[in-house]
Design a protein around this motif. Structure first.
Motif, PDB file in Angstrom:
ATOM      1  N   PRO A  26       0.815  -1.231   0.000  1.00 23.36           N
ATOM      2  CA  PRO A  26       0.000   0.000   0.000  1.00 23.36           C
ATOM      3  C   PRO A  26       0.844   1.274   0.000  1.00 23.36           C
ATOM      4  O   PRO A  26       0.484   2.253  -0.648  1.00 23.36           O
ATOM      5  CB  PRO A  26      -0.797  -0.106   1.301  1.00 23.36           C
ATOM      6  CG  PRO A  26      -0.777  -1.528   1.671  1.00 23.36           C
ATOM      7  CD  PRO A  26       0.487  -2.104   1.121  1.00 23.36           C
ATOM      8  N   ARG A  27       1.980   1.243   0.727  1.00 24.29           N
ATOM      9  CA  ARG A  27       2.765   2.469   0.836  1.00 24.29           C
ATOM     10  C   ARG A  27       3.324   2.879  -0.527  1.00 24.29           C
ATOM     11  O   ARG A  27       3.227   4.034  -0.936  1.00 24.29           O
ATOM     12  CB  ARG A  27       3.903   2.273   1.841  1.00 24.29           C
ATOM     13  CG  ARG A  27       4.599   3.540   2.236  1.00 24.29           C
ATOM     14  CD  ARG A  27       5.222   3.416   3.621  1.00 24.29           C
ATOM     15  NE  ARG A  27       5.633   2.049   3.910  1.00 24.29           N
ATOM     16  CZ  ARG A  27       6.817   1.546   3.604  1.00 24.29           C
ATOM     17  NH1 ARG A  27       7.715   2.290   3.031  1.00 24.29           N
ATOM     18  NH2 ARG A  27       7.101   0.302   3.876  1.00 24.29           N
ATOM     19  N   ILE A  39       2.393   6.202  -2.656  1.00 24.15           N
ATOM     20  CA  ILE A  39       3.399   7.191  -3.058  1.00 24.15           C
ATOM     21  C   ILE A  39       3.318   7.448  -4.557  1.00 24.15           C
ATOM     22  O   ILE A  39       3.375   8.595  -5.009  1.00 24.15           O
ATOM     23  CB  ILE A  39       4.810   6.727  -2.641  1.00 24.15           C
ATOM     24  CG1 ILE A  39       4.937   6.794  -1.122  1.00 24.15           C
ATOM     25  CG2 ILE A  39       5.884   7.586  -3.292  1.00 24.15           C
ATOM     26  CD1 ILE A  39       6.209   6.218  -0.573  1.00 24.15           C
ATOM     27  N   ARG A  83       9.981   6.968   3.535  1.00 25.15           N
ATOM     28  CA  ARG A  83       8.875   7.475   2.721  1.00 25.15           C
ATOM     29  C   ARG A  83       9.262   8.685   1.871  1.00 25.15           C
ATOM     30  O   ARG A  83       8.992   8.721   0.669  1.00 25.15           O
ATOM     31  CB  ARG A  83       7.694   7.836   3.626  1.00 25.15           C
ATOM     32  CG  ARG A  83       6.383   7.811   2.906  1.00 25.15           C
ATOM     33  CD  ARG A  83       5.239   8.046   3.875  1.00 25.15           C
ATOM     34  NE  ARG A  83       3.998   7.467   3.391  1.00 25.15           N
ATOM     35  CZ  ARG A  83       3.310   7.957   2.372  1.00 25.15           C
ATOM     36  NH1 ARG A  83       3.742   9.013   1.729  1.00 25.15           N
ATOM     37  NH2 ARG A  83       2.197   7.379   1.972  1.00 25.15           N
ATOM     38  N   GLN A 131       9.517   8.834  -2.150  1.00 32.35           N
ATOM     39  CA  GLN A 131       8.703   9.817  -2.861  1.00 32.35           C
ATOM     40  C   GLN A 131       9.552  10.601  -3.863  1.00 32.35           C
ATOM     41  O   GLN A 131       9.121  10.850  -4.988  1.00 32.35           O
ATOM     42  CB  GLN A 131       8.076  10.767  -1.843  1.00 32.35           C
ATOM     43  CG  GLN A 131       6.898  11.537  -2.352  1.00 32.35           C
ATOM     44  CD  GLN A 131       6.374  12.475  -1.292  1.00 32.35           C
ATOM     45  OE1 GLN A 131       7.122  13.278  -0.718  1.00 32.35           O
ATOM     46  NE2 GLN A 131       5.105  12.390  -1.007  1.00 32.35           N
ATOM     47  N   ARG A 157       8.632  22.088   1.714  1.00 32.85           N
ATOM     48  CA  ARG A 157       7.854  21.646   2.858  1.00 32.85           C
ATOM     49  C   ARG A 157       8.773  21.055   3.925  1.00 32.85           C
ATOM     50  O   ARG A 157       9.947  20.788   3.669  1.00 32.85           O
ATOM     51  CB  ARG A 157       6.822  20.613   2.417  1.00 32.85           C
ATOM     52  CG  ARG A 157       7.409  19.266   2.051  1.00 32.85           C
ATOM     53  CD  ARG A 157       6.303  18.256   1.841  1.00 32.85           C
ATOM     54  NE  ARG A 157       6.769  17.053   1.197  1.00 32.85           N
ATOM     55  CZ  ARG A 157       7.249  16.008   1.860  1.00 32.85           C
ATOM     56  NH1 ARG A 157       7.387  16.047   3.160  1.00 32.85           N
ATOM     57  NH2 ARG A 157       7.622  14.934   1.201  1.00 32.85           N
ATOM     58  N   ALA A 158       8.197  20.804   5.073  1.00 37.15           N
ATOM     59  CA  ALA A 158       8.973  20.199   6.151  1.00 37.15           C
ATOM     60  C   ALA A 158       9.074  18.700   5.920  1.00 37.15           C
ATOM     61  O   ALA A 158       8.265  18.109   5.217  1.00 37.15           O
ATOM     62  CB  ALA A 158       8.296  20.474   7.472  1.00 37.15           C
ATOM     63  N   ALA A 159      10.091  18.087   6.503  1.00 37.50           N
ATOM     64  CA  ALA A 159      10.234  16.639   6.394  1.00 37.50           C
ATOM     65  C   ALA A 159       9.114  15.974   7.163  1.00 37.50           C
ATOM     66  O   ALA A 159       8.637  16.497   8.156  1.00 37.50           O
ATOM     67  CB  ALA A 159      11.572  16.212   6.968  1.00 37.50           C
ATOM     68  N   SER A 160       8.664  14.796   6.680  1.00 32.11           N
ATOM     69  CA  SER A 160       7.688  14.091   7.497  1.00 32.11           C
ATOM     70  C   SER A 160       8.428  13.452   8.654  1.00 32.11           C
ATOM     71  O   SER A 160       9.481  12.875   8.481  1.00 32.11           O
ATOM     72  CB  SER A 160       6.947  13.021   6.711  1.00 32.11           C
ATOM     73  OG  SER A 160       7.329  13.011   5.383  1.00 32.11           O
ATOM     74  N   SER A 161       7.842  13.602   9.818  1.00 30.04           N
ATOM     75  CA  SER A 161       8.487  13.016  10.975  1.00 30.04           C
ATOM     76  C   SER A 161       8.189  11.536  10.989  1.00 30.04           C
ATOM     77  O   SER A 161       7.054  11.115  10.861  1.00 30.04           O
ATOM     78  CB  SER A 161       7.960  13.699  12.227  1.00 30.04           C
ATOM     79  OG  SER A 161       7.621  12.753  13.191  1.00 30.04           O
ATOM     80  N   ALA A 212       8.261   8.929  13.078  1.00 28.75           N
ATOM     81  CA  ALA A 212       7.421   8.244  14.064  1.00 28.75           C
ATOM     82  C   ALA A 212       5.947   8.531  13.810  1.00 28.75           C
ATOM     83  O   ALA A 212       5.111   7.646  13.884  1.00 28.75           O
ATOM     84  CB  ALA A 212       7.794   8.694  15.458  1.00 28.75           C
ATOM     85  N   ALA A 213       5.651   9.772  13.473  1.00 26.70           N
ATOM     86  CA  ALA A 213       4.260  10.159  13.359  1.00 26.70           C
ATOM     87  C   ALA A 213       3.569   9.548  12.147  1.00 26.70           C
ATOM     88  O   ALA A 213       2.380   9.296  12.167  1.00 26.70           O
ATOM     89  CB  ALA A 213       4.159  11.667  13.288  1.00 26.70           C
ATOM     90  N   VAL A 214       4.314   9.290  11.083  1.00 21.45           N
ATOM     91  CA  VAL A 214       3.700   8.716   9.903  1.00 21.45           C
ATOM     92  C   VAL A 214       3.416   7.240  10.139  1.00 21.45           C
ATOM     93  O   VAL A 214       2.782   6.586   9.339  1.00 21.45           O
ATOM     94  CB  VAL A 214       4.604   8.872   8.673  1.00 21.45           C
ATOM     95  CG1 VAL A 214       3.811   8.690   7.395  1.00 21.45           C
ATOM     96  CG2 VAL A 214       5.296  10.195   8.680  1.00 21.45           C
ATOM     97  N   GLY A 215       3.857   6.734  11.280  1.00 23.05           N
ATOM     98  CA  GLY A 215       3.704   5.313  11.528  1.00 23.05           C
ATOM     99  C   GLY A 215       4.615   4.574  10.576  1.00 23.05           C
ATOM    100  O   GLY A 215       4.286   3.522  10.066  1.00 23.05           O
TER     101      GLY A 215
END
Lengths: 188, 399
Positions: free
Chosen positions: B79-80, B84, B134, B138, B336-340, B342-345
């Motif tokens: 899915p990931r 993407i 991720r 991307q 944009r900022a980097a995706s963190s 931990a938060a993206v799971g």
């Protein structure tokens, strides 16, 4: 001599017509692209609305007493759904609030290791993260399209054609969230 | 903002035209040497080129995907990755979702195929899925989608065919010259010094043409790489993702197992890269990785104008890489900022490796049995027995 002038005039007229047709078609293409981009945003927003009930159910099983956060997400979702079709401005505001509420929920989820290990939760989180990205990317493409169209509508000489056939400027779609592109960060 | 793609196409067509001229030159001289008139040679050159073009146009993507042993995956398989690709499809405004393929190969690479956006596909190696997070993935997918959107696949396929035709014809003509003699002389006619001049010109052309065509081909390819990098930065609004991915790719010593030279321009990095090549190498399909990273890292924004400014800065005022029309009216775009993570799971590298290897087992038709002790048993598709024993706890499972 007279024939020469006649031919010259004819050539100029033909060139003018060709120019008008090209510019007109360009404007139509841009407008279609913009409308298409807008429908892309709609698809993604709807997908987000559809994913949320599932997420709420999953989180409830592990963190039922986080009522406040859960309620905030539910009401933000209902508001966002209610704002569908009420214009770009209203919709962007409601969607911004929903993004904020979701951030809060994911931040809370960090405190529940069992929830974080749940396969269902993980795949929902991936779906929501990606939907969030897709909203951002379709918004980005939509805004780029609006910018290109607006430039054409305002700038000479295409502004004449735009005025003649009443092409109007597009409206930018901005989502107002504090640090909206940043996914929730958690500090302990 | 999307207008520049058309302007860029014109520039590439000029270079393709130059290659076609080389091909016609060869045809002409062959005609003079072997038939005494240019028509026959031109005819042969055009027939060979035409047939090869048709094959490449209609079957090129299938051939590439099958020789690289790529397996098609669906949304549920990964899915990931699917998400993407869809994100980049949306960001690029592509109308159709490209097919996604995965190649079982520990080397990190990715490529795009498909003559038009309707039939496009992106392929990534399992090594890439394992090693990139991720944001990096991307960036890489953004680069590949840029190749599709900018129509590089079609352009480079057609250039590759031209190059192949030129190399092939020159090769066989050289052999015929050495082993078969020249029939043109026998036919009399011109003869004398005229024939000698044609022979000399022909010989020089047979040697120079393939080299010339190859240099043009590499020049086109490198230009398209810069453009794809810039486009990826613009799509993702995050040049660091691609830069960091390139860093990982550049640091790996693994070579892809089944790379194809004709496909090299479509890869994210040159699959035939040798270590320690000069920075301004004319004989490479890709600009040096370190340079691409430097340009991406010193971008002040995410637009083409930002990329161009950064390119100029890295080359110390060495010109610009984007066509002027691409820069007209293009301001700077925010990054944009980097995706963190931990938060993206987001799964860790170990989890990613497990995920990818499970997928490869599945794609090879292995059956998975989850044992109660937590072990995953992989059962080959051609198993004859009815039960298998878990190597960890000894439980017997029926197949």
């Amino acid at each position: 001599m007279a024939i020469g002038i006649g031919i010259a005039v004819l050539v100029i007229i033909v060139l003018l017509i060709v120019g008008v047709v090209v510019m007109y078609n360009g404007l139509v293409r841009l407008r279609n692209q913009m409308n298409n981009a807008w429908s892309q945003i709609d698809v993604q927003l709807k997908r987000r609305h559809d994913l949320i009930p599932n997420l709420i159910e999953t989180v409830k099983g592990y963190a039922a007493h986080e009522r406040e956060t859960l309620d905030a997400v539910i009401s933000a979702r209902n508001m966002a759904q209610g704002a569908v079709g009420k214009g770009v401005g209203a919709q962007s505001k409601a969607e911004g609030a929903l993004s904020g509420a979701l951030m809060g929920l994911f931040a809370v989820a960090e405190a529940y290791p069992d929830l974080k290990a749940n396969q269902n939760f993980l795949s929902l989180q991936e779906e929501l993260t990606s939907t969030e990205n897709k909203i951002a990317f379709s918004r980005q493409f939509y805004n780029d399209s609006v910018l290109t169209l607006n430039n054409k509508v305002q700038m000479f000489p295409s502004n004449i054609i735009a005025g003649m056939f009443s092409f109007s400027e597009g409206e930018f779609f901005e989502i107002e969230v504090p640090k909206e592109r940043e996914v929730p960060k958690v500090s302990f | 903002m999307w207008e520049q793609i058309r302007a860029n196409r014109t520039k590439s067509f000029v270079l393709v035209g130059a290659m076609a001229a080389v091909l016609l030159g060869i045809g002409y001289i062959i005609g003079m040497m072997f038939f005494g008139s240019p028509i026959g040679g031109l005819f042969i050159a055009l027939i060979i080129w035409g047939v090869m073009s048709l094959v490449a146009y209609f079957e090129g993507d299938n051939i590439f995907l099958s020789i690289s042993r790529a397996k098609k995956i669906e949304r549920d398989d990964h899915p990931r990755l699917y998400n993407i690709v869809e994100e980049m499809k949306i960001a690029s405004g592509l109308e159709y979702m490209p097919a996604i393929y995965i190649i079982d190969d520990p080397a990190m690479n990715a490529f795009a195929t498909g003559r038009d956006p309707k039939k496009a596909a992106v392929a990534v190696t399992s090594g890439l899925l394992q090693n990139l997070n991720r944001d990096e993935l991307q960036g890489v997918i953004g680069h590949e989608i840029a190749h599709i959107k900018n129509r590089d696949v079609l352009l480079m396929t057609m250039c590759g065919v031209l190059l192949g035709t030129i190399v092939m014809i020159s090769y066989y003509m050289m052999h015929m010259l050495f082993w078969g003699g020249i029939s043109g002389g026998r036919r009399g006619g011109g003869g004398g010094s005229g024939g000698a001049i044609i022979l000399l010109v022909g010989l020089v052309l047979m040697i120079v043409a393939p080299i010339l065509a190859r240099l043009i081909y590499y020049a086109i390819s490198r230009k398209r790489e810069y453009l794809a990098d810039a486009t990826a930065a613009q799509y993702t609004r995050y040049p660091e993702g691609l830069a960091s991915a390139l860093e990982k790719l550049g640091g790996s010593r693994l070579q892809p197992q089944s790379a194809n030279e004709a496909l090299a321009p479509m890869y994210i990095t040159n699959p035939f890269r040798k270590k320690g090549k000069a920075a301004t190498d004319l004989s490479s399909t890709h600009p040096p990785i370190s340079e691409r990273i430097r340009i991406l890292r010193s971008m002040g924004g995410a637009s083409f104008a930002d990329y161009n400014a950064s390119y100029t800065a890295v080359h110390r005022g060495g010109g610009s890489v984007m066509p002027v029309s691409a820069l007209a009216g293009a301001g700077s775009l925010g990054i944009r900022a980097a995706s963190s993570e931990a938060a993206v799971g987001e799964p860790s590298k170990i989890e990613r490796t497990r995920e990818v290897s499970d997928l490869m087992w599945k794609k090879n038709n292995y059956k998975t049995i989850n044992c109660n002790c937590g072990t995953k048993l992989k059962v080959p598709p051609n198993i004859k027995r009815f039960t298998v024993k878990c190597p960890h706890c000894g439980t017997t499972h029926s197949v």
